[in-house]
Design a protein around this motif. Structure first.
Motif, PDB file in Angstrom:
ATOM      1  N   ALA A  19       3.870  -1.426 -13.859  1.00  0.00           N
ATOM      2  CA  ALA A  19       3.964  -1.342 -12.402  1.00  0.00           C
ATOM      3  C   ALA A  19       2.885  -2.229 -11.807  1.00  0.00           C
ATOM      4  O   ALA A  19       1.752  -2.253 -12.302  1.00  0.00           O
ATOM      5  CB  ALA A  19       3.783   0.100 -11.935  1.00  0.00           C
ATOM      6  N   ILE A  20       3.231  -2.965 -10.779  1.00  0.00           N
ATOM      7  CA  ILE A  20       2.276  -3.828 -10.091  1.00  0.00           C
ATOM      8  C   ILE A  20       2.329  -3.510  -8.607  1.00  0.00           C
ATOM      9  O   ILE A  20       3.412  -3.449  -8.021  1.00  0.00           O
ATOM     10  CB  ILE A  20       2.599  -5.318 -10.326  1.00  0.00           C
ATOM     11  N   VAL A  21       1.176  -3.281  -8.027  1.00  0.00           N
ATOM     12  CA  VAL A  21       1.109  -3.006  -6.593  1.00  0.00           C
ATOM     13  C   VAL A  21       0.660  -4.277  -5.876  1.00  0.00           C
ATOM     14  O   VAL A  21      -0.462  -4.754  -6.077  1.00  0.00           O
ATOM     15  CB  VAL A  21       0.138  -1.850  -6.287  1.00  0.00           C
ATOM     16  N   SER A  22       1.555  -4.829  -5.074  1.00  0.00           N
ATOM     17  CA  SER A  22       1.247  -6.038  -4.307  1.00  0.00           C
ATOM     18  C   SER A  22       2.376  -6.307  -3.320  1.00  0.00           C
ATOM     19  O   SER A  22       3.468  -6.709  -3.728  1.00  0.00           O
ATOM     20  CB  SER A  22       1.076  -7.250  -5.227  1.00  0.00           C
ATOM     21  N   PRO A  23       2.144  -6.095  -2.039  1.00  0.00           N
ATOM     22  CA  PRO A  23       3.204  -6.392  -1.065  1.00  0.00           C
ATOM     23  C   PRO A  23       3.573  -7.875  -1.040  1.00  0.00           C
ATOM     24  O   PRO A  23       4.736  -8.225  -0.829  1.00  0.00           O
ATOM     25  CB  PRO A  23       2.600  -5.929   0.263  1.00  0.00           C
ATOM     26  N   ARG A  24       2.605  -8.755  -1.299  1.00  0.00           N
ATOM     27  CA  ARG A  24       2.915 -10.188  -1.301  1.00  0.00           C
ATOM     28  C   ARG A  24       3.810 -10.560  -2.474  1.00  0.00           C
ATOM     29  O   ARG A  24       4.755 -11.342  -2.332  1.00  0.00           O
ATOM     30  CB  ARG A  24       1.624 -11.015  -1.360  1.00  0.00           C
TER      31      ARG A  24
END
Length: 251
Positions: free
Chosen positions: A180-185
């Motif tokens: 899982a990766i958290v990054s809106p961009r």
């Protein structure tokens, strides 16, 4: 909590007599009857459900239920929020019950392994190995132009089992990693690149290397996937990730 989550009662008083051929066939013309063995079935009650079993099934079912009981009780002491995957076996048959309790025991034991290793996900032998994995993920994200992105481990490496199949990690197969990766961009970038989303656009669908645009992140995933099947899901925020269940930060 009761002493036993799955109380096991073996009752032979209601057993049925059954005849089973010995498998021996008399010689032609000798006039002998085929030998017959009488075998007594047993009634086994586990967790309030009753099964007609052979003596062998009764032993296996009792052992499997006891093993699951011990593992599940221990997990609930250490991780009260943990839940096993729904059973895919028929709970109304003895063989189905055996498969169910075996799977439950494997799931709980795998989760216990993660907990007792201080949160070290399955598939990694040491914390340093996991830390190196995390550093390589951050390097790939930096090189891809997303230095703010934060990677996490999810899935069976953390919970101990596959939610889709109920199979315990690395039991009978080579399990994969769910990252899982958290990054809106990064979420916005992958969405624009054609990666599909779920959760009203709050995350991407699971994507393997082939579904990602060419670049450092895809190259890194391809390298990881040579050892284990690996996919990523990019989340809009940490809160969106938390709503999806257990996860483990990367050092």
């Amino acid at each position: 909590m009761p002493d036993n989550l799955f109380e096991v009662v073996v009752d032979q008083s209601e057993a049925d007599e059954g005849d089973e051929g010995s498998g021996e066939t008399p010689a032609d013309g000798d006039g002998l009857l085929q030998l017959v063995n009488a075998r007594r079935n047993q009634v086994v009650t586990v967790g309030g459900r009753t099964y007609q079993t052979t003596p062998e099934q009764a032993t296996i079912l009792s052992t499997s239920a006891t093993r699951a009981d011990r593992a599940l009780r221990r997990v609930r002491e250490l991780d009260p929020a943990w839940r096993p995957a729904p059973s895919l076996s028929d709970p109304n048959s003895a063989e189905g019950a055996i498969a169910t309790y075996r799977a439950l025991a494997q799931q709980a034991e795998a989760r216990l392994t993660v907990i007792e290793r201080g949160g070290l996900p399955l598939g990694f032998n040491t914390r340093e190995e996991y830390a190196n994995f995390g550093r390589s993920a951050r390097t790939a994200l930096n090189e891809a132009g997303f230095p703010e992105a934060v990677p996490y481990m999810r899935g069976s490496a953390v919970t101990g089992y596959s939610y889709r199949t109920g199979e315990a990690f690395d039991v009978g197969r080579r399990s994969g990693y769910d990252l899982a990766i958290v990054s809106p961009r990064l979420l916005e970038y992958l969405t624009a690149s054609g990666v599909r989303t779920s959760g009203s656009g709050s995350r991407t669908q699971a994507a393997g290397p082939a579904r990602l645009p060419a670049g450092p992140l895809r190259t890194w995933l391809e390298q990881i996937a040579r050892d284990r099947p690996t996919s990523i899901v990019v989340h809009r925020s940490l809160r969106d990730l938390e709503l999806r269940g257990p996860y483990q930060p990367m050092d």
